[in-house]
Design a protein around this motif. Structure first.
Motif, PDB file in Angstrom:
ATOM      1  N   ILE A  17      27.913  14.518  10.581  1.00 22.20           N
ATOM      2  CA  ILE A  17      29.203  14.321   9.922  1.00 22.20           C
ATOM      3  C   ILE A  17      30.256  13.975  10.973  1.00 22.20           C
ATOM      4  N   ASN A  18      31.290  13.265  10.543  1.00 16.88           N
ATOM      5  CA  ASN A  18      32.433  12.960  11.392  1.00 16.88           C
ATOM      6  C   ASN A  18      33.553  13.926  11.076  1.00 16.88           C
ATOM      7  N   CYS A  76      46.661  12.177  12.069  1.00 12.93           N
ATOM      8  CA  CYS A  76      46.640  10.759  12.457  1.00 12.93           C
ATOM      9  C   CYS A  76      45.460   9.984  11.869  1.00 12.93           C
ATOM     10  N   GLN A  77      44.537  10.658  11.208  1.00 14.44           N
ATOM     11  CA  GLN A  77      43.392  10.056  10.514  1.00 14.44           C
ATOM     12  C   GLN A  77      42.411   9.340  11.442  1.00 14.44           C
ATOM     13  N   SER A  78      42.354   9.707  12.705  1.00 15.11           N
ATOM     14  CA  SER A  78      41.366   9.115  13.603  1.00 15.11           C
ATOM     15  C   SER A  78      40.111   9.976  13.631  1.00 15.11           C
ATOM     16  N   LYS A  79      38.966   9.314  13.725  1.00 13.95           N
ATOM     17  CA  LYS A  79      37.680  10.018  13.755  1.00 13.95           C
ATOM     18  C   LYS A  79      37.359  10.362  15.205  1.00 13.95           C
ATOM     19  N   ASN A  80      37.478  11.634  15.549  1.00 14.81           N
ATOM     20  CA  ASN A  80      37.379  12.042  16.940  1.00 14.81           C
ATOM     21  C   ASN A  80      36.051  12.676  17.306  1.00 14.81           C
ATOM     22  N   TYR A  81      35.414  13.387  16.403  1.00 15.67           N
ATOM     23  CA  TYR A  81      34.233  14.169  16.753  1.00 15.67           C
ATOM     24  C   TYR A  81      33.078  13.869  15.816  1.00 15.67           C
ATOM     25  N   LEU A  82      31.874  13.961  16.364  1.00 14.54           N
ATOM     26  CA  LEU A  82      30.646  13.832  15.596  1.00 14.54           C
ATOM     27  C   LEU A  82      29.874  15.136  15.751  1.00 14.54           C
ATOM     28  N   THR A  83      29.484  15.733  14.629  1.00 23.80           N
ATOM     29  CA  THR A  83      28.764  16.999  14.664  1.00 23.80           C
ATOM     30  C   THR A  83      27.737  16.997  13.537  1.00 23.80           C
ATOM     31  N   SER A  84      27.034  18.096  13.387  1.00 19.85           N
ATOM     32  CA  SER A  84      26.034  18.197  12.324  1.00 19.85           C
ATOM     33  C   SER A  84      26.168  19.540  11.630  1.00 19.85           C
ATOM     34  N   LYS A  85      25.665  19.581  10.407  1.00 19.86           N
ATOM     35  CA  LYS A  85      25.664  20.825   9.654  1.00 19.86           C
ATOM     36  C   LYS A  85      24.466  20.848   8.727  1.00 19.86           C
ATOM     37  N   ASN A  86      24.112  22.040   8.289  1.00 23.75           N
ATOM     38  CA  ASN A  86      23.028  22.224   7.356  1.00 23.75           C
ATOM     39  C   ASN A  86      23.623  22.244   5.946  1.00 23.75           C
TER      40      ASN A  86
END
Length: 48
Positions: free
Chosen positions: A5-6, A12-22
């Motif tokens: 997920i992002n 500011c609506q910028s996509k800064n991080y990429l991570t994961s979840k269950n």
């Protein structure tokens, strides 16, 4: 069952991080306080 997920800054609506979840154990959307490099401060980041 993990999904990538992002995390998007709420101000500011910028996509800064990429991570994961269950998705099975945590079906709700993630809300995390993280550093936004564009605004240079800690803001609320939401799952997008």
């Amino acid at each position: 069952m993990r999904v990538k997920i992002n995390l998007t800054c709420s101000s500011c609506q910028s996509k800064n991080y990429l991570t994961s979840k269950n998705k099975k154990t945590h079906p709700e959307k993630i809300q995390v306080l993280k550093y936004c490099p564009k605004e240079r401060k800690v803001t609320l980041h939401l799952e997008s």
